[in-house]
Design a protein around this motif. Sequence first.
Motif, mmCIF file in Angstrom:
data_model
loop_
_atom_site.group_PDB
_atom_site.id
_atom_site.type_symbol
_atom_site.label_atom_id
_atom_site.label_comp_id
_atom_site.label_asym_id
_atom_site.label_seq_id
_atom_site.Cartn_x
_atom_site.Cartn_y
_atom_site.Cartn_z
ATOM 1 N N ARG A 32 -11.265 -6.794 -11.886
ATOM 2 C CA ARG A 32 -12.083 -6.429 -10.724
ATOM 3 C C ARG A 32 -11.388 -5.382 -9.862
ATOM 4 O O ARG A 32 -12.017 -4.675 -9.086
ATOM 5 C CB ARG A 32 -12.446 -7.653 -9.898
ATOM 6 N N ALA A 33 -10.059 -5.264 -10.013
ATOM 7 C CA ALA A 33 -9.288 -4.283 -9.243
ATOM 8 C C ALA A 33 -7.918 -4.113 -9.878
ATOM 9 O O ALA A 33 -7.523 -4.871 -10.765
ATOM 10 C CB ALA A 33 -9.143 -4.735 -7.795
ATOM 11 N N TRP A 34 -7.205 -3.090 -9.416
ATOM 12 C CA TRP A 34 -5.847 -2.817 -9.882
ATOM 13 C C TRP A 34 -4.931 -2.697 -8.678
ATOM 14 O O TRP A 34 -5.310 -2.132 -7.652
ATOM 15 C CB TRP A 34 -5.794 -1.490 -10.655
ATOM 16 N N ASP A 35 -3.727 -3.239 -8.799
ATOM 17 C CA ASP A 35 -2.714 -3.098 -7.756
ATOM 18 C C ASP A 35 -1.614 -2.190 -8.283
ATOM 19 O O ASP A 35 -1.048 -2.447 -9.346
ATOM 20 C CB ASP A 35 -2.101 -4.456 -7.394
ATOM 21 N N ASP A 36 -1.316 -1.123 -7.540
ATOM 22 C CA ASP A 36 -0.247 -0.207 -7.919
ATOM 23 C C ASP A 36 1.045 -0.690 -7.281
ATOM 24 O O ASP A 36 1.263 -0.538 -6.088
ATOM 25 C CB ASP A 36 -0.572 1.206 -7.463
ATOM 26 N N LEU A 37 1.897 -1.316 -8.092
ATOM 27 C CA LEU A 37 3.155 -1.870 -7.605
ATOM 28 C C LEU A 37 4.350 -1.113 -8.176
ATOM 29 O O LEU A 37 5.430 -1.658 -8.319
ATOM 30 C CB LEU A 37 3.236 -3.355 -7.959
ATOM 31 N N ARG A 38 4.132 0.154 -8.517
ATOM 32 C CA ARG A 38 5.220 0.943 -9.107
ATOM 33 C C ARG A 38 6.262 1.333 -8.077
ATOM 34 O O ARG A 38 7.426 1.497 -8.405
ATOM 35 C CB ARG A 38 4.658 2.198 -9.773
ATOM 36 N N THR A 39 5.860 1.487 -6.828
ATOM 37 C CA THR A 39 6.783 1.917 -5.787
ATOM 38 C C THR A 39 6.950 0.812 -4.750
ATOM 39 O O THR A 39 5.976 0.425 -4.101
ATOM 40 C CB THR A 39 6.248 3.182 -5.085
ATOM 41 N N PRO A 40 8.151 0.285 -4.604
ATOM 42 C CA PRO A 40 8.367 -0.748 -3.577
ATOM 43 C C PRO A 40 8.161 -0.186 -2.176
ATOM 44 O O PRO A 40 8.459 0.980 -1.908
ATOM 45 C CB PRO A 40 9.822 -1.167 -3.778
ATOM 46 N N THR A 41 7.632 -1.005 -1.300
ATOM 47 C CA THR A 41 7.460 -0.634 0.093
ATOM 48 C C THR A 41 8.606 -1.241 0.880
ATOM 49 O O THR A 41 8.841 -2.454 0.793
ATOM 50 C CB THR A 41 6.120 -1.185 0.638
ATOM 51 N N PRO A 42 9.345 -0.432 1.641
ATOM 52 C CA PRO A 42 10.434 -1.016 2.434
ATOM 53 C C PRO A 42 9.863 -1.932 3.522
ATOM 54 O O PRO A 42 8.780 -1.677 4.054
ATOM 55 C CB PRO A 42 11.141 0.190 3.051
ATOM 56 N N VAL A 43 10.579 -2.978 3.839
ATOM 57 C CA VAL A 43 10.132 -3.924 4.856
ATOM 58 C C VAL A 43 9.949 -3.217 6.192
ATOM 59 O O VAL A 43 9.009 -3.512 6.932
ATOM 60 C CB VAL A 43 11.117 -5.115 4.975
ATOM 61 N N THR A 44 10.776 -2.233 6.465
ATOM 62 C CA THR A 44 10.660 -1.492 7.728
ATOM 63 C C THR A 44 9.389 -0.657 7.778
ATOM 64 O O THR A 44 8.932 -0.306 8.858
ATOM 65 C CB THR A 44 11.880 -0.570 7.926
ATOM 66 N N GLY A 45 8.792 -0.337 6.637
ATOM 67 C CA GLY A 45 7.586 0.491 6.604
ATOM 68 C C GLY A 45 6.288 -0.287 6.481
ATOM 69 O O GLY A 45 5.217 0.309 6.335
ATOM 70 N N LEU A 46 6.339 -1.610 6.532
ATOM 71 C CA LEU A 46 5.124 -2.407 6.355
ATOM 72 C C LEU A 46 4.131 -2.250 7.501
ATOM 73 O O LEU A 46 2.934 -2.434 7.311
ATOM 74 C CB LEU A 46 5.477 -3.889 6.176
ATOM 75 N N GLY A 47 4.600 -1.878 8.679
ATOM 76 C CA GLY A 47 3.701 -1.693 9.818
ATOM 77 C C GLY A 47 2.729 -0.550 9.619
ATOM 78 O O GLY A 47 1.649 -0.533 10.216
ATOM 79 N N ALA A 48 3.060 0.407 8.771
ATOM 80 C CA ALA A 48 2.198 1.560 8.527
ATOM 81 C C ALA A 48 1.212 1.332 7.379
ATOM 82 O O ALA A 48 0.381 2.185 7.101
ATOM 83 C CB ALA A 48 3.061 2.793 8.218
ATOM 84 N N VAL A 49 1.282 0.175 6.725
ATOM 85 C CA VAL A 49 0.416 -0.132 5.590
ATOM 86 C C VAL A 49 -0.802 -0.913 6.088
ATOM 87 O O VAL A 49 -0.670 -1.792 6.939
ATOM 88 C CB VAL A 49 1.182 -0.955 4.530
ATOM 89 N N ALA A 50 -1.963 -0.575 5.563
ATOM 90 C CA ALA A 50 -3.194 -1.250 5.975
ATOM 91 C C ALA A 50 -3.214 -2.695 5.490
ATOM 92 O O ALA A 50 -2.728 -3.000 4.395
ATOM 93 C CB ALA A 50 -4.405 -0.500 5.430
ATOM 94 N N ALA A 51 -3.800 -3.566 6.279
ATOM 95 C CA ALA A 51 -3.936 -4.970 5.895
ATOM 96 C C ALA A 51 -4.791 -5.075 4.642
ATOM 97 O O ALA A 51 -5.758 -4.350 4.464
ATOM 98 C CB ALA A 51 -4.561 -5.769 7.031
ATOM 99 N N GLY A 52 -4.385 -5.966 3.736
ATOM 100 C CA GLY A 52 -5.109 -6.154 2.489
ATOM 101 C C GLY A 52 -4.586 -5.322 1.339
ATOM 102 O O GLY A 52 -4.958 -5.546 0.193
ATOM 103 N N THR A 53 -3.719 -4.366 1.613
ATOM 104 C CA THR A 53 -3.138 -3.533 0.580
ATOM 105 C C THR A 53 -2.076 -4.317 -0.177
ATOM 106 O O THR A 53 -1.242 -4.987 0.433
ATOM 107 C CB THR A 53 -2.487 -2.270 1.198
ATOM 108 N N ALA A 54 -2.108 -4.232 -1.492
ATOM 109 C CA ALA A 54 -1.091 -4.911 -2.298
ATOM 110 C C ALA A 54 0.217 -4.133 -2.200
ATOM 111 O O ALA A 54 0.240 -2.917 -2.380
ATOM 112 C CB ALA A 54 -1.534 -5.004 -3.744
ATOM 113 N N VAL A 55 1.293 -4.843 -1.894
ATOM 114 C CA VAL A 55 2.602 -4.219 -1.739
ATOM 115 C C VAL A 55 3.629 -4.965 -2.572
ATOM 116 O O VAL A 55 3.455 -6.134 -2.912
ATOM 117 C CB VAL A 55 3.052 -4.202 -0.259
ATOM 118 N N LEU A 56 4.685 -4.260 -2.900
ATOM 119 C CA LEU A 56 5.868 -4.837 -3.540
ATOM 120 C C LEU A 56 7.008 -4.664 -2.562
ATOM 121 O O LEU A 56 7.340 -3.531 -2.193
ATOM 122 C CB LEU A 56 6.169 -4.127 -4.857
#
Length: 168
Positions: A32-56
Motif C-alpha cells: 500500500r506504500a513504501w518507506d524510504d529508509l536508505r538515509t538515517p535521520t539524525p535525532v537533532t533533525g527530527l523537528g524538521a520532519v513532517a509527522a507521519g513520515t517514516a524515519v530511520l
Amino acid sequence: MTILRGAGPRTAERLAAAGLGTVGRLLLTCPRAWDDLRTPTPVTGLGAVAAGTAVLVSGVVARVHHFPRRFLKLTLADGGATVDAFWFRPPPGMSKRFAKGVVVALAGPLGFDEDGAPRLVHPTVVDPAAPPGIRARYRKIEGVPARTVEALVADALARLPDDDPMPS
C-alpha cells in the motif's frame, strides 16, 4: 503457505480466506506504500520532519522505562537531542534487548507529543550495521498484522532461486 517462517496453520487459514492461499498469490500482493529508509535521520533533525513520515534514527540508549505487559518506553540520545520510542503491550523480554549505552536503530512513522517532542510508536528495531533500505508496507489482513505480511513476503522472496526464470 505454512512453509514460510511465521505462517502457522492459523495464519495460513486467514491468508487463504483473504485470497492469499499460495506463496505466488502472496508475492503478487502489492504494497500500500513504501518507506524510504536508505538515509538515517539524525535525532537533532527530527523537528524538521513532517509527522507521519517514516524515519530511520539511531542513537545511544539513554533510558529504558518498562511496565511489564503494559508498555516499554525507550529514550535514544544523539547529538544532545532525544527521541522516545513506545511499545504498548511489548512481548516478554523485549526490554532486555536494550541496555543503557548501546547504540540502537529504529524505523517507523514519526509523531510528536503535545509538547512537540519527537516520538516513535511501535517502531521496528533495525540492525544499525545493515539499514533496511526501501521497505514495503502492506495492508493489514483480517487477523494478520501488516508486519507479519511484510515478513512473509520477505521470506518468500529470500527463497526464490538466484537464477532468473524469465527467458531473455
